[in-house]
Design a protein around this motif. Structure first.
Motif, PDB file in Angstrom:
ATOM      1  N   THR A 113       0.822  -1.222   0.000  1.00 52.11           N
ATOM      2  CA  THR A 113       0.000   0.000   0.000  1.00 52.11           C
ATOM      3  C   THR A 113       0.854   1.268   0.000  1.00 52.11           C
ATOM      4  O   THR A 113       0.419   2.291  -0.503  1.00 52.11           O
ATOM      5  CB  THR A 113      -0.956   0.030   1.212  1.00 52.11           C
ATOM      6  N   GLY A 171      -7.387   0.529  -2.281  1.00 48.12           N
ATOM      7  CA  GLY A 171      -7.060   0.172  -3.650  1.00 48.12           C
ATOM      8  C   GLY A 171      -8.193  -0.647  -4.206  1.00 48.12           C
ATOM      9  O   GLY A 171      -9.178  -0.138  -4.741  1.00 48.12           O
ATOM     10  N   GLY A 227      -4.059  -5.721   3.556  1.00 44.25           N
ATOM     11  CA  GLY A 227      -4.389  -4.909   2.390  1.00 44.25           C
ATOM     12  C   GLY A 227      -5.863  -4.559   2.300  1.00 44.25           C
ATOM     13  O   GLY A 227      -6.249  -3.523   1.776  1.00 44.25           O
ATOM     14  N   TYR A 273       1.258   2.128  -3.445  1.00 45.71           N
ATOM     15  CA  TYR A 273       0.058   2.754  -4.021  1.00 45.71           C
ATOM     16  C   TYR A 273       0.042   4.235  -3.677  1.00 45.71           C
ATOM     17  O   TYR A 273      -0.266   5.084  -4.507  1.00 45.71           O
ATOM     18  CB  TYR A 273      -1.235   2.111  -3.496  1.00 45.71           C
ATOM     19  N   GLU A 274       0.364   4.530  -2.415  1.00 45.80           N
ATOM     20  CA  GLU A 274       0.410   5.917  -1.955  1.00 45.80           C
ATOM     21  C   GLU A 274       1.380   6.725  -2.826  1.00 45.80           C
ATOM     22  O   GLU A 274       1.048   7.813  -3.294  1.00 45.80           O
ATOM     23  CB  GLU A 274       0.862   5.953  -0.483  1.00 45.80           C
ATOM     24  N   ASN A 320      -3.612   0.103   6.644  1.00 48.59           N
ATOM     25  CA  ASN A 320      -3.589  -1.121   5.829  1.00 48.59           C
ATOM     26  C   ASN A 320      -2.269  -1.237   5.079  1.00 48.59           C
ATOM     27  O   ASN A 320      -1.910  -0.375   4.306  1.00 48.59           O
ATOM     28  CB  ASN A 320      -4.805  -1.223   4.899  1.00 48.59           C
ATOM     29  N   GLY A 321      -1.551  -2.299   5.359  1.00 47.31           N
ATOM     30  CA  GLY A 321      -0.258  -2.525   4.713  1.00 47.31           C
ATOM     31  C   GLY A 321       0.891  -2.204   5.650  1.00 47.31           C
ATOM     32  O   GLY A 321       0.859  -1.198   6.371  1.00 47.31           O
TER      33      GLY A 321
END
Lengths: 288, 397
Positions: free
Chosen positions: A156, B321, B291, A159-160, B264-265
């Motif tokens: 993640t 996501g 996730g 993704y950020e 998350n993550g």
């Protein structure tokens, strides 16, 4: 251009009839990836969405000419799944599965090296060449075609970073999550080398975290071999010693593997170190 | 997974590695008789805890008499113990090992660990024993012998001997060490270990090589196929909250700050903790809800965070996501209501359907501070933690 995967890459999915496998195989297909087949022993002849399922990788490759595989099979079976893909002469194996025993990955990496197959992962989000090919579990819409190559040990957090790059008007050439485990198939250096030689990539963002010495080795490589600009973000400055922070690889042992140590080495070797997570987009903008 | 020294000694003994004799003391009353059985003429008493650095913290002592042994056991049994490696955590000592005091002519280091730079296990041997191998690597790098090997082809004693012989003038001692190294490498593979160290590996004046200490860590990912190792896990040594988190597929590490966080993550969770620090605060924990971040995970995550008495505010940072932000917002609201959350809650959502998610938080009857960037969110959570702290301070102070 891009690295490792593009619109011509043909992908099979090992473990396609599982929950994660079937969902993400279809997400990849939707993104535009050529997901040509799935593999689950005993489920040959069935379909997942529009994707045909085969019993073995060999059959799937023979029928489709696939050159890449993404793996979602449960951890205890991951080693044999990787071996099967290698035996079928698949060029690239992207292993999403998490929780694989370390010694199994030692075996898998050794096996793949002998047979010239590249493994990405395990315990990684996968690889995306923006607008062309997505292999893995990254959300597709955050990516946008552009000149930043992204290499990351995280999920993640990647993704950020990708989202910040996209939001500030830049984009990515290829984005790779190399995985958070102690033993992984492909490290920073091999990918930095590919990005340096890729005409579409103009700058590279490296996202590291505590544990091991991969970032330090990457720093030395960058100083010696790279003309393209590299920025880096390291997570875990506040992490306590000796504790596993989610990823098996993210553990500080002794005074080694700290975020501070990594940042200092990177800075010393000419890499632009980003201290504040919110500044990833801005920092990269200044490169262009 | 770490195990205690006494457990590691038993495992070594079971695979034919010579180990100094020792007995575990769990009741003070047993100390004297165990001392007498092992005295040579003295013994070494060692607290059994899972943290390193016991010696420097006074947890290892040569005891000369039964009375001294008993005194040591009385002092440590049931007491909290911490070392420079404990990172502020205290562990209760529940057993003490009393081992025979072996005369030592020389101390070596022998270990099998994973070498991440070459992706294989490696046997490490150094003539400088008794000190940390990292220290030895810095002080005299030439003294460390590294023998990498493939898990399916661990090296023979002959091969190991050919690598370490140059450090010795005779041939019997290195042969004994090579055999122990061979056994240790096989053990490492057979049991899916992550670290196996014998430090010191001692040479007696009678030229016999044996293990005086042992440290072992096992690969958590491989415990499913090593039930005999999993059975050695000491449940008492685990942080309650860390254990609870594991049951819900969450990854939690307790820390000593006052801003709780739920992310998350793993990478994003670490980066969020760093942001809290950059904003001038201190994180109370690391908590990765995976996730996805389902309602159940968020709820359990909140509960675990709240068990930490020092928490004054909570920061939720979710990058939606595949999981959509409105679904996550719904989950945060439900979880907050269910557990009647009274602490200030700061939420930062980003990703798919973020506008819908933020709207849900804004329009709820709960006082949730919704932020757009992680920078704003961290600042808000740190400020709220400070406010909340002050309001709880006793008026006379």
């Amino acid at each position: 251009m891009s690295i490792l995967v593009d619109k011509n890459t043909k992908v099979i999915c090992q473990g396609i009839t599982g929950k994660a496998g079937s969902f993400h195989a279809q997400q990849c297909l939707e993104y535009g990836t050529q997901v040509v087949a799935g593999v689950t022993p005993g489920k040959g002849g069935s379909l997942v969405g529009a994707i045909p399922v085969y019993d073995t990788v060999a059959e799937a490759v023979a029928a489709t000419g696939a050159d890449a595989s993404m793996i979602y099979v449960p951890a205890p079976f991951a080693l044999s799944a990787i071996r099967e893909a290698v035996d079928s002469k698949v060029r690239l194996v992207v292993c999403i599965t998490e929780g694989i025993p370390t010694l199994d990955m030692v075996r898998a990496v050794e096996y793949a090296a002998v047979n010239h197959t590249r493994i990405i992962g395990p315990n990684c989000p996968g690889i995306v060449t923006s607008g062309e090919c997505k292999i893995g579990i990254m959300p597709g819409y955050i990516h946008q075609k552009g000149g930043v190559g992204v290499i990351s040990r995280s999920g993640t957090l990647t993704y950020e970073a990708v989202w910040q790059i996209t939001s500030c008007g830049l984009g990515q050439s290829t984005c790779i999550g190399i995985g958070g485990d102690p033993v992984i198939g492909t490290g920073f250096i091999e990918l930095l080398d590919l990005f340096e030689r890729d005409p579409r990539t103009e700058a590279v963002l490296l996202i590291g975290e505590i544990g091991g010495t991969r970032e330090e080795e990457a720093a030395a490589y960058i100083q010696k071999n790279m003309k393209k600009k590299v920025a880096a973000f390291i997570a875990g400055a506040t992490a306590p010693e000796g504790k596993r922070m989610g990823h098996a690889g993210a553990i500080i042992s002794g005074s080694h593997g700290t975020a501070r140590e990594k940042m200092e080495v990177l800075e010393e070797k000419g890499v632009q170190v980003i201290q504040n997570l919110s500044d990833i987009g801005n920092t990269l903008r200044e490169f262009f | 997974m770490k195990i205690h020294e006494y457990q590691a000694r038993e495992l070594l003994r079971a695979c034919q590695v010579p180990v100094s004799r020792g007995e575990l003391v769990q009741k003070t009353a047993d100390a004297a008789s165990i001392f007498k059985a092992l005295a040579n003429p003295s013994c070494i008493a060692k607290v059994q805890v899972l943290t390193g650095g016991r010696g420097k913290a006074g947890g290892v002592k040569r005891v000369q008499t039964a009375e001294e042994a008993e005194k040591f056991v009385r002092r440590f049994l049931g007491a909290d113990f911490s070392t420079y490696q404990s990172a502020g955590q205290k562990n209760m000592v529940r057993s003490v090992l009393i081992a025979e005091d072996i005369p030592i002519a020389k101390e070596f280091y022998l270990g099998v660990v994973l070498d991440r730079t070459v992706n294989t296990p490696v046997i490490l041997f150094s003539k400088q024993g008794g000190i940390e191998i990292e220290e030895a690597a810095v002080k005299s790098p030439g003294s460390i012998e590294k023998i990498p090997f493939s898990p399916d082809d661990p090296p023979s004693a002959e091969k190991i001997l050919s690598r370490i012989r140059r450090h010795f003038s005779d041939s019997d001692v290195p042969a004994q060490i090579a055999e122990i190294a061979r056994l240790l490498a096989r053990f490492f593979v057979d049991k899916d270990a992550a670290v196996c160290e014998i430090n010191p590996l001692a040479l007696t004046p009678q030229k016999k090589v044996l293990a005086l200490d042992a440290k072992m860590v096992f690969d958590d990912n491989a415990l499913f196929r090593r039930p005999e190792i999993r059975a050695l896990k000491d449940p008492e040594e685990e942080d309650e909250r860390e254990k609870k988190a594991g049951e819900f597929g969450l990854s939690y590490v307790s820390m000593d700050g006052n801003v709780g966080c739920l992310v998350n993550g793993a990478g994003l969770a670490m980066a969020t903790m760093d942001m809290i620090q950059l904003a001038g605060g201190k994180p109370a924990n690391f908590l990765d809800v995976g996730g996805g971040a389902t309602v159940a995970q968020v709820r359990e995550g909140f509960k675990i965070i709240l068990q930490h008495a020092g928490v004054r505010s909570i920061l939720v940072n979710i990058f939606g996501g595949i999981m959509k932000c409105d679904v996550i917002a719904q989950g945060v609201l439900e979880a907050s209501r269910e557990i009647r959350l009274s602490l200030p809650l700061v939420v930062r959502l980003e990703g798919t359907r973020v506008e819908e998610g933020r709207a849900l938080l804004k329009n709820s009857d709960l006082k949730i501070i919704s932020c757009q960037t992680i920078r704003e969110a961290a600042a808000a959570a740190v400020q709220k933690a400070g406010d909340h702290q002050t309001s709880h301070v006793h008026p006379r102070r």
